[in-house]
Design an enzyme around this catalytic site. Structure first.
Site, PDB file in Angstrom:
ATOM      1  N   CYS A 192      -2.036  -0.163   2.088  1.00 18.33           N
ATOM      2  CA  CYS A 192      -0.710  -0.021   1.487  1.00 18.33           C
ATOM      3  C   CYS A 192      -0.896   0.446   0.057  1.00 18.33           C
ATOM      4  O   CYS A 192      -1.789  -0.031  -0.643  1.00 18.33           O
ATOM      5  CB  CYS A 192       0.025  -1.358   1.523  1.00 18.33           C
ATOM      6  SG  CYS A 192       1.615  -1.362   0.674  1.00 18.33           S
ATOM      7  N   THR A 247       3.336   2.909  -6.218  1.00 19.92           N
ATOM      8  CA  THR A 247       3.544   3.049  -7.659  1.00 19.92           C
ATOM      9  C   THR A 247       4.962   2.582  -7.944  1.00 19.92           C
ATOM     10  O   THR A 247       5.907   3.070  -7.314  1.00 19.92           O
ATOM     11  CB  THR A 247       3.383   4.510  -8.116  1.00 19.92           C
ATOM     12  OG1 THR A 247       2.097   4.984  -7.722  1.00 19.92           O
ATOM     13  CG2 THR A 247       3.518   4.616  -9.627  1.00 19.92           C
ATOM     14  N   GLN A 274       6.649   6.287 -11.742  1.00 22.28           N
ATOM     15  CA  GLN A 274       6.435   7.403 -10.830  1.00 22.28           C
ATOM     16  C   GLN A 274       6.567   8.743 -11.559  1.00 22.28           C
ATOM     17  O   GLN A 274       7.153   8.841 -12.629  1.00 22.28           O
ATOM     18  CB  GLN A 274       7.444   7.323  -9.677  1.00 22.28           C
ATOM     19  CG  GLN A 274       7.160   6.158  -8.732  1.00 22.28           C
ATOM     20  CD  GLN A 274       8.224   5.989  -7.677  1.00 22.28           C
ATOM     21  OE1 GLN A 274       9.144   6.792  -7.577  1.00 22.28           O
ATOM     22  NE2 GLN A 274       8.115   4.927  -6.888  1.00 22.28           N
ATOM     23  N   ARG A 275       5.968   9.772 -10.939  1.00 20.87           N
ATOM     24  CA  ARG A 275       5.967  11.139 -11.467  1.00 20.87           C
ATOM     25  C   ARG A 275       5.275  11.226 -12.824  1.00 20.87           C
ATOM     26  O   ARG A 275       5.647  12.022 -13.679  1.00 20.87           O
ATOM     27  CB  ARG A 275       7.398  11.688 -11.566  1.00 20.87           C
ATOM     28  CG  ARG A 275       8.170  11.629 -10.258  1.00 20.87           C
ATOM     29  CD  ARG A 275       9.440  12.443 -10.305  1.00 20.87           C
ATOM     30  NE  ARG A 275       9.121  13.861 -10.433  1.00 20.87           N
ATOM     31  CZ  ARG A 275       8.819  14.668  -9.417  1.00 20.87           C
ATOM     32  NH1 ARG A 275       8.766  14.181  -8.196  1.00 20.87           N
ATOM     33  NH2 ARG A 275       8.545  15.942  -9.617  1.00 20.87           N
ATOM     34  N   GLY A 293       0.101   7.853  -9.241  1.00 13.97           N
ATOM     35  CA  GLY A 293      -0.146   7.833  -7.802  1.00 13.97           C
ATOM     36  C   GLY A 293      -1.481   8.457  -7.440  1.00 13.97           C
ATOM     37  O   GLY A 293      -2.264   7.883  -6.679  1.00 13.97           O
ATOM     38  N   LYS A 294      -1.748   9.649  -7.988  1.00 13.64           N
ATOM     39  CA  LYS A 294      -3.045  10.299  -7.722  1.00 13.64           C
ATOM     40  C   LYS A 294      -4.186   9.484  -8.303  1.00 13.64           C
ATOM     41  O   LYS A 294      -5.296   9.476  -7.766  1.00 13.64           O
ATOM     42  CB  LYS A 294      -3.048  11.708  -8.315  1.00 13.64           C
ATOM     43  CG  LYS A 294      -2.420  12.757  -7.409  1.00 13.64           C
ATOM     44  CD  LYS A 294      -2.836  14.144  -7.857  1.00 13.64           C
ATOM     45  CE  LYS A 294      -2.228  15.198  -6.926  1.00 13.64           C
ATOM     46  NZ  LYS A 294      -0.763  15.260  -7.055  1.00 13.64           N
ATOM     47  N   GLU A 298      -4.630   4.546   5.927  1.00 18.71           N
ATOM     48  CA  GLU A 298      -4.205   4.071   7.232  1.00 18.71           C
ATOM     49  C   GLU A 298      -3.216   5.049   7.851  1.00 18.71           C
ATOM     50  O   GLU A 298      -2.293   5.517   7.200  1.00 18.71           O
ATOM     51  CB  GLU A 298      -3.568   2.686   7.075  1.00 18.71           C
ATOM     52  CG  GLU A 298      -3.406   1.940   8.364  1.00 18.71           C
ATOM     53  CD  GLU A 298      -3.074   0.482   8.139  1.00 18.71           C
ATOM     54  OE1 GLU A 298      -1.969   0.065   8.519  1.00 18.71           O
ATOM     55  OE2 GLU A 298      -3.928  -0.225   7.565  1.00 18.71           O
TER      56      GLU A 298
END
Length: 491
Positions: free
Chosen positions: A347, A350, A355-356, A360-361, A381
């Protein structure tokens, strides 16, 4: 990262992921039954006013999933037909076009294969027959089924005030099977519910309630959906401590908790720090309370999340941002201690305020950095949701193109590299490498062999993307020693 990144859980026991929202219909409100006057019920379809990405009004067809009454004002939970379920929302009566309402069909009995009578729910009618309206016939009331548990009595509330934390593991649909056994019974709305019986879930999978969530103290206010027990469904705001993630129903409850909470960072070991970014490794067995609260917080933004309390088989890696007040949670990802499918993420999330901004990366890159230290190839997953696939495909593309563009030719010959070598360098699983190369349309068959062709457009696009990617993981700042979780003694 665009929105929430989280793989949808696979088969078997999995911590639900981060990515795609598969939300079932919210629990029906008893007050939403159809009256003789023909009021709106669950299953009705009608146009609903919403704003699109261009900030223009539109009237897409939507289905009523739930109806509730708050202070004499009715709210309707709608799903826009042919739209992603993450756009489901509560709307007021003013946004409904009642002139084009479509009521659900009456259930028709049909014979089964062995000749026994059976029934199946019908689909909504596209038009209400005029004969039905003229005759004054009432449409059928859909049967409502409620799941509930017979549970032991909860701990008593703190005298003179509200408890710091509402019900926890007492009412999860998929609670830890190693805990107290619970009896599940199916009851109809007419069945009286004993007073000692708790509701079916703390954070129900069906997203039956949406309300604001406030995290204080801190620099951001996080707002999204949160499901909880019946006592909390009408609260406009829930308050949580951003360091231990315990939640309460009032600001007074939070303030009293803060006088006792001395945490200023997540529990567990800090295994990475560079600048203001840190990562903490948290064992789901050793820090069960925090891990459960983290899963419940993720449920606010990942509606398909179904597992909250069986955290023992998982490790949680929490990314934080440091300032003078402490280490503020930015996002996290979890992974199984033992994965037979080589999953390195179960799972991933962010939080919306961050975010943005490239976090995340960074979470994805950190998960692969751990796989490199472990000497394994990893993959998220499966299956991935739409947003998860976009985020991972973007990371895979940039990482693989970075490797290909860094190759140097020897003695004037074309540089050569194999799929296995790319997989070993990046720790990305071979299947993901192949699918990414095919998505980028880089593989071509030429003179009896497969070659990779980089066009100018791909090279220019990659260079522009890398200029925007300012946050990167520095392997020198990682202090991580993998463990052999096959030995149960280390759990």
């Amino acid at each position: 990262m665009a929105e929430v990144v989280s793989p949808v859980p696979g088969a078997g026991r999995r911590e639900p992921g981060e990515v795609g929202r598969a939300r079932g219909p919210p629990v029906a409100d008893p007050g939403a039954a159809l009256s003789p006057q023909g009021e709106i019920i669950e299953g009705c379809r009608l146009p609903v006013l919403r704003r699109n990405q261009d900030n223009e009004d539109e009237w897409p067809l939507a289905e009523i999933l739930s109806v509730k009454d708050i202070s004499g004002r009715k709210l309707f939970y709608v799903h826009y037909i042919d739209f992603n379920k993450r756009l489901d929302e509560w709307v007021t009566h003013e946004r409904l076009d009642l002139k084009k309402i479509q009521f659900p069909k009456k259930e028709a009995k049909t014979p089964t294969k062995n000749g026994l009578p059976g029934s199946r729910p019908g689909s909504p009618e596209r038009e209400v027959p005029a004969s039905t309206q003229a005759s004054g016939k009432t449409l059928p009331i859909p049967v409502q089924i409620t799941l509930r548990f017979n549970l032991p009595k909860e701990r008593e509330a703190i005298p003179g005030g509200e408890p710091d934390q509402p019900l926890s593991s007492s009412s999860c649909l998929q609670a830890n099977h190693r805990s107290t056994k619970r009896k599940v019974e199916v009851v109809s709305p007419a069945t009286p519910v004993p007073s000692e019986t708790a509701p079916a879930s703390v954070f129900p999978q069906n997203g039956s309630a949406r309300r604001a969530v406030a995290a204080q103290p801190g620099r951001k206010r996080k707002s999204n959906c949160l499901g909880t027990d019946e006592e909390l469904t009408t609260l406009p705001v829930l308050y949580l401590c951003e360091f231990c993630l315990k939640y309460g129903r009032s600001l007074k409850c939070l303030q009293r908790h803060l006088t006792k909470c001395d945490l200023r960072h997540p529990p567990g070991n800090e295994i990475y720090r560079k600048g203001t970014i840190s990562f903490f490794e948290i064992d789901g067995r050793k820090n069960k309370s925090y891990s459960q609260n983290l899963c419940l917080l993720a449920k606010c933004f990942l509606d398909h999340k179904t597992l909250y309390y069986d955290t023992d088989p998982f490790l949680f890696y929490v990314m934080t941002e440091y300032d003078s007040k402490g280490f503020h949670i930015v996002g996290y990802f979890s992974k199984e201690k033992e994965s037979t499918e080589d999953y390195n993420v179960a799972c991933i999330l962010t939080l919306p305020p961050y975010q943005r901004r490239g976090y995340g990366k960074l979470l994805i890159e950190f998960s692969y950095e751990l796989s490199k230290v472990e000497g394994k190839t990893g993959t998220p997953e499966k299956p991935l949701s739409d947003l998860g696939l976009l985020s991972y495909r973007s990371y895979w593309s940039q990482t693989i193109l970075e490797i290909l563009m860094g190759l140097k030719s020897e003695s004037g010959e074309r540089p050569q590299i194999t799929i296995n070598e790319i997989s070993e360098i990046t720790s990305i699983k071979k299947e993901d490498v192949i699918s990414t190369l095919q998505y980028l349309n880089l593989i071509n068959y030429y003179k009896g062999q497969y070659i990779l062709t980089l066009s100018e457009d791909i090279v220019d696009g990659h260079e522009r993307a890398m200029l925007k990617r300012l946050l990167r993981i520095d392997s020198k700042c990682l202090h991580f020693t993998p463990k052999d979780w096959s030995k149960r003694g280390k759990w």
